[in-house]
Design a protein around this motif. Sequence first.
Motif, short mmCIF file in Angstrom:
data_model
loop_
_atom_site.label_atom_id
_atom_site.label_comp_id
_atom_site.label_asym_id
_atom_site.label_seq_id
_atom_site.Cartn_x
_atom_site.Cartn_y
_atom_site.Cartn_z
N TYR A 146 0.83 -1.20 0.00
CA TYR A 146 0.00 0.00 0.00
C TYR A 146 0.87 1.25 0.00
O TYR A 146 0.58 2.22 -0.72
N CYS A 147 1.92 1.23 0.77
CA CYS A 147 2.85 2.38 0.76
C CYS A 147 3.45 2.56 -0.63
O CYS A 147 3.60 3.69 -1.11
N ASP A 148 3.78 1.45 -1.26
CA ASP A 148 4.31 1.53 -2.62
C ASP A 148 3.29 2.14 -3.56
O ASP A 148 3.61 2.96 -4.42
N LEU A 149 2.05 1.73 -3.41
CA LEU A 149 0.98 2.26 -4.24
C LEU A 149 0.89 3.78 -4.07
O LEU A 149 0.80 4.52 -5.06
N LEU A 150 0.91 4.21 -2.84
CA LEU A 150 0.82 5.65 -2.57
C LEU A 150 1.99 6.39 -3.20
O LEU A 150 1.83 7.46 -3.80
N GLU A 151 3.15 5.81 -3.10
CA GLU A 151 4.33 6.46 -3.66
C GLU A 151 4.22 6.55 -5.19
O GLU A 151 4.47 7.60 -5.78
N VAL A 152 3.83 5.44 -5.79
CA VAL A 152 3.72 5.41 -7.25
C VAL A 152 2.68 6.41 -7.71
O VAL A 152 2.88 7.17 -8.65
N ARG A 153 1.55 6.42 -7.04
CA ARG A 153 0.48 7.36 -7.40
C ARG A 153 1.00 8.79 -7.31
O ARG A 153 0.76 9.61 -8.21
N TRP A 154 1.74 9.07 -6.25
CA TRP A 154 2.26 10.43 -6.07
C TRP A 154 3.26 10.79 -7.16
O TRP A 154 3.21 11.87 -7.74
N LEU A 155 4.17 9.83 -7.48
CA LEU A 155 5.20 10.11 -8.49
C LEU A 155 4.58 10.29 -9.87
O LEU A 155 4.95 11.20 -10.62
N LEU A 156 3.63 9.41 -10.22
CA LEU A 156 2.99 9.52 -11.54
C LEU A 156 2.20 10.82 -11.63
O LEU A 156 2.20 11.48 -12.68
N SER A 157 1.54 11.18 -10.56
CA SER A 157 0.74 12.40 -10.55
C SER A 157 1.63 13.62 -10.72
O SER A 157 1.30 14.55 -11.45
N GLU A 158 2.76 13.58 -10.07
CA GLU A 158 3.69 14.70 -10.18
C GLU A 158 4.14 14.87 -11.62
O GLU A 158 4.22 15.97 -12.15
N ARG A 159 4.44 13.75 -12.25
CA ARG A 159 4.87 13.78 -13.65
C ARG A 159 3.77 14.28 -14.56
O ARG A 159 4.01 15.02 -15.50
#
Lengths: 394, 425
Positions: free
Chosen positions: B364-377
Amino acid sequence: MAEISMRNIVKRYGDGYPAVNDISLDIADGEFMILVGPSGCGKSTLLRMIVGLEDITSGEMYIGGKLVNDKAPRDRNLAMVFQNYALYPHLTVFENIAFPLRLSGKLSDAEIRSRVEDAARTLELQEHLDRKPANLSGGQRQRVAMGRAIVRQADAFLFDEPLSNLDAKLRGQMRTEILRLQRRLGVTTVYVTHDQTEAMTLGDRVAVLKKGVLQQVASPRELYENPVNLFVAGFIGSPPMNFVPARIQGDQLELPFVSVPLRPEWEHLGGGDTVFIAGIRPGSFEDATLVDAVKAGRGATFAVDVDVTEWMGNEQYAFVPYDAPADISAQLARLANDLDSEHLRTQICVELDPASQVAPGSRADIWLDTSRIHLFDPRTGENLTRTASAAATA
Amino acid sequence: MRPPELRLRAPTPGLLALPWDLPLAQWLMPDVPLRDVAVGPSRHLVKFVDCDGALWAVKELPPRLAVREYDVLRHLEELSLNAVRPAGVVVQPDFGTALLVTRYLEGSWQYRRLFLRLPPDQPRQRDRLYDAMASLLVELHRHGVFWGDCSLANTLFSRDGQVLQAWFVDAETSEVHPRLSDGQRELDVDILVENVAAGLDDIAARLGRSAELRATLLTEAIDIRRRYQTLWEILHSEPVFGFADRYRVEGTIRRLHELGFAVDEVTLRPSGTAGNDLRLHVAVGDRRYHATHLHALTGLDVGEGQARILLGELHAYQVQLSREGGEDVSETTAAQLWLREIALPGMDRAHAAVGNTGTPIQAYCDLLEVRWLLSERAGHDVGTEKALAALGHNVVPTDSAAKLVVVETPTEPFEVVFDEDFEDD
């Protein structure tokens, strides 16, 4: 120049207990100095203060003439040999030894190569430089570990009980290696051990410690032949020195198993009711039947009941019980405690020639070299005869 | 025959039944449920036993050393330090040896995995490794523990949110003191630097990496000293303030909290210099500030790194709820809603997306991180579905912590684990 000089070194912990209590010691450049004593005597603490792992409560520590009290271990240019003895399994012997030098980044490849090859020569590892640690014997691996210390060209080597985790055979091998190495390199070496045999075979000088206090520092021979007090006398030498009560009566020294004529060097000690502790090494006795008449006249011969014997091949021991008065027994028990040894039984250990036919449970004639009797003050433990003889030879 | 002397923490049936009267070299399959775990060479014989639902490391040592190591590990456990947990020590008088039993850390792995399962040369990932080691050493030193042989090989790593945790494995050379002197700490750091450098150098050579990379790795290893010192100084600095400036204490505390450290106590004492200057002394507690807080709110028991991320999401949800409801929602209420509506379902989905590797919390933490990184991009919130898909295919930025899912153990944790491409000579 790497002499190490300690002046009034004290280490006190939070509760005020002095683990090292006012020790002053000078180690000459190139000297092999051993620190020995029972556990808790402060020898490791003292070593750690030399290295810089322990803060010094008071006193001064000099290395190569410079005060180092506040210097970090890294800046004292000392090598703790075997401190980090994990060899890197995927590096060759050469690279294992070279690695700390490479890491420092201060030397060229050529200089590194030169130092490593020198070290390999000293340690007789030249043929193994391309091998990996897994293919080396235990002894070879230990030598590679030493190699790491040598290439640093430190001012001194420090060892803290390096052999205690090795099996007996490897321990013997490594002891020889360390001695050979020190002789070849001539590097100042400080070596801590609790094993007095190790201390006696390795050191130029040996410092005997007890409860944070330096008892005596001298060559192994001097410690063996002229111990300054009961503790040193009982600690050094194996099997340990015999301690028996002794009394001067008129012109005789009375021991439990024999009375001997008073020697000139004992005359100043007074007599009457004073009880002394006589210290006699097992080797000061002999099977009287193997002693010629001339030699016999220089000592004392007496008959005893032999309890048990131990035949070791190259030497033989006989154990002879005797009676001791209560006050002396108490003193001997306290001494045994100090020496970390088992209760000293009221028996003497006599070393005999392996050819001797003395049998257990029999009566035997034993000869004693009376010139080798030490007399100690039971209260202070001081060696009273040493003072006299030292003065005589001074 | 003198029977072995057993000292076991949890005398479970499988452990009790092991052949303690035999030398370890004679423990063989199938009589003993052994597992092959590639952990690299050790000074002593080590075997791994799978029984009673766990994996146990059994190491043969001289009795004196084994008992000593057992005591040190117990002490570390009492202090809640990152270390393997001792399970028992068995003395075998007939052979003059002893067997030390420790519990293998589930979900942990050796450093080599990082390099073997990722594309080569990942400085950001190595960063995490170094931070974890420096952190571990600082924690050990803060509690008076001298390691004596800190190395990559003596450490296990586990994922904790966006950071890594390092776990102390081998206590053979360790010493416990009331306090460590500066000299002791320095020596320990020196040993760490040298050993880590050697470990990295070894990896670089095996991967056939360039001389340039090897030089870089050496520099990075030496740099761990700076990481250690920086963290140490933050934890031990004693700044001096004027009495009127004492509000600045709050800033110091906040900084410590951000790093994850709880603050046990703060004292302000006259500094001894002129005026009414005060010297601040902070008694720093465990590094579980966020984890403790999250546990209090939700009952979730997670790592500090994970807690930080989750608390961030929880607070964002709290803000969202407050905005939607038109009035402030308390942290406690938001926490309960967040747990039920967002976190628990999210954890299940994320865990499934990564094929049930690792733990649901970490997924779940990985999911949150990925979501944040993709959103930033992308410049806008890409939403959960897209993030799940990316996570599921491990199409994630190479520097992200989520990338490290590849180093985690496979689904069955006790499968025979081979470090492919990595054979000992």
